[in-house]
Design an enzyme around this catalytic site. Structure first.
Site, short mmCIF file in Angstrom:
data_model
loop_
_atom_site.label_atom_id
_atom_site.label_comp_id
_atom_site.label_asym_id
_atom_site.label_seq_id
_atom_site.Cartn_x
_atom_site.Cartn_y
_atom_site.Cartn_z
N SER A 188 -4.27 -1.04 1.73
CA SER A 188 -4.71 -1.11 0.31
C SER A 188 -6.13 -0.28 0.30
CB SER A 188 -4.81 -2.26 -0.37
OG SER A 188 -4.90 -2.50 -1.53
N ASP A 205 -0.13 1.61 2.34
CA ASP A 205 -0.15 1.71 0.92
C ASP A 205 -1.54 1.88 0.35
OD1 ASP A 205 1.49 1.83 -1.37
OD2 ASP A 205 1.33 -0.02 -1.76
N HIS A 212 3.79 -3.87 -2.35
CA HIS A 212 2.68 -3.43 -1.76
C HIS A 212 2.26 -4.03 -0.38
CE1 HIS A 212 -1.44 -1.61 -2.09
NE2 HIS A 212 -2.14 -2.86 -2.12
#
Length: 328
Positions: A180, A204, A266
């Site tokens: 992230s 991601d 996610h």
């Protein structure tokens, strides 16, 4: 406020203004479910915490480097920038590859992805695993955390340079992994080192405030840069677009089987990656464009997604399909 911080905040503010007017993917307010399942509203125009950012620019100890090896797989040893003894008296072995794991927003050293990835790597081979914790900034509001990503990443790069100078550990045996916001952190770390590390994996990479952000992860940040996109939908938490040498889009890259929330989509990126370290079983098929990715009609060459191969090479867009539960 020091001059460097003022310049960085000015640049960030200009970028944020640009994002408001040009990047239409996100509205000002987005919904985010935390790891307790509580839904929060995130304001992408929230006020920067300049005092916290100033401290991160000045104090290198805000980044913590926690070492795990097969000799200490559960209880970490703390390595410190510019503290030679913390490294030479630790279990760090420069003869083994080094894996660095960087968490994302609202995470800390105890977050599950750190535990699962550390275990997967240590079970697979004899490596040094360093979990980098940047919790003070990661637990701040999203806009402040985003603004501080370049400073956090540069400090990580400086630490790896110091580690190299003390132990001789080659950059060619280093693999830096970020999830992230952490994916953009590791990009900045690789940039600080002139792209010399063997491999960067972005799990991601975060999307909000990053689509037009020049500080985001990019292909030149390491010898080989790979990204896995699992939540790149219209309101997804991931960036959704190609940013690396090789970009993988499991199940099309916007939603994942068995998931009902954006956070689940996610998180699937690090879960898939952990599984790939153990089994190396995900075969991506190269696509000519994103339409082929979406339609699942890619016919190009095959490249394995994930794994722990330091000599891995490849480029392009790749689609693969997975199952809903481990090992996927």
């Amino acid at each position: 406020m020091n001059t460097l911080l003022f310049i960085c905040l000015a640049v960030y503010s200009a970028t944020a203004v640009s994002l408001k007017h040009v990047d239409n993917k996100y509205s000002r307010f987005i919904k985010y479910s935390d790891y307790d399942g509580v839904m929060h509203t995130v304001d992408l125009e929230e006020q920067l915490d300049t005092e916290l950012l100033d401290d991160f620019f000045k104090n290198p100890d805000n980044n913590r480097y926690l070492l795990y090896t097969r000799n200490n797989p559960v209880v970490s040893q703390t390595l410190r920038l510019n503290n030679t003894n913390s490294i030479t008296l630790s279990q760090f072995d420069a003869r083994n590859p080094t894996v660095v794991i960087v968490h994302g927003w609202l995470n800390d050293q105890h977050t599950k992805l750190n535990i699962v990835l550390t275990d997967a790597f240590l079970r697979k081979s004899n490596v040094n695993v360093i979990v980098m914790e940047w919790r003070r900034l990661a637990l701040s509001n999203y806009v402040t955390a985003t603004a501080g990503v370049p400073a956090v990443g540069r400090r990580l790069g400086q630490f790896l340079e110091f580690l190299h100078s003390v132990t001789g550990a080659p950059f060619e045996t280093m693999h830096i992994i970020g999830f992230s916001l952490g994916a953009h952190v590791v990009g900045n770390a690789g940039r600080e080192l002139g792209g010399r590390v063997a491999r960067i994996t972005g799990l991601d990479p975060a999307g909000p405030l990053w689509n037009l952000n020049s500080n985001r992860l990019r292909a030149s940040d390491a010898i080989y840069v790979e990204a896995m996109h699992t939540d790149g939908g219209v309101l997804g938490l991931g960036i959704g677009s190609a940013v690396a040498d090789a970009d993988f889009f499991p199940n099309g890259g916007t939603s994942q089987p068995g998931c009902l929330t954006s956070l689940c989509h996610h998180d699937r990126a690090w879960q898939l990656f952990a599984s790939s370290v153990t089994y190396n079983h995900f075969l991506g098929r190269e696509c000519s464009n994103m339409l082929q990715v979406s339609l699942n009609n890619c016919r190009g060459q095959i490249l394995n997604m994930g794994n722990d191969d330091l000599s891995k090479k490849g480029s392009g867009l790749y689609r693969l399909n997975t199952q809903r539960s481990y090992p996927y």
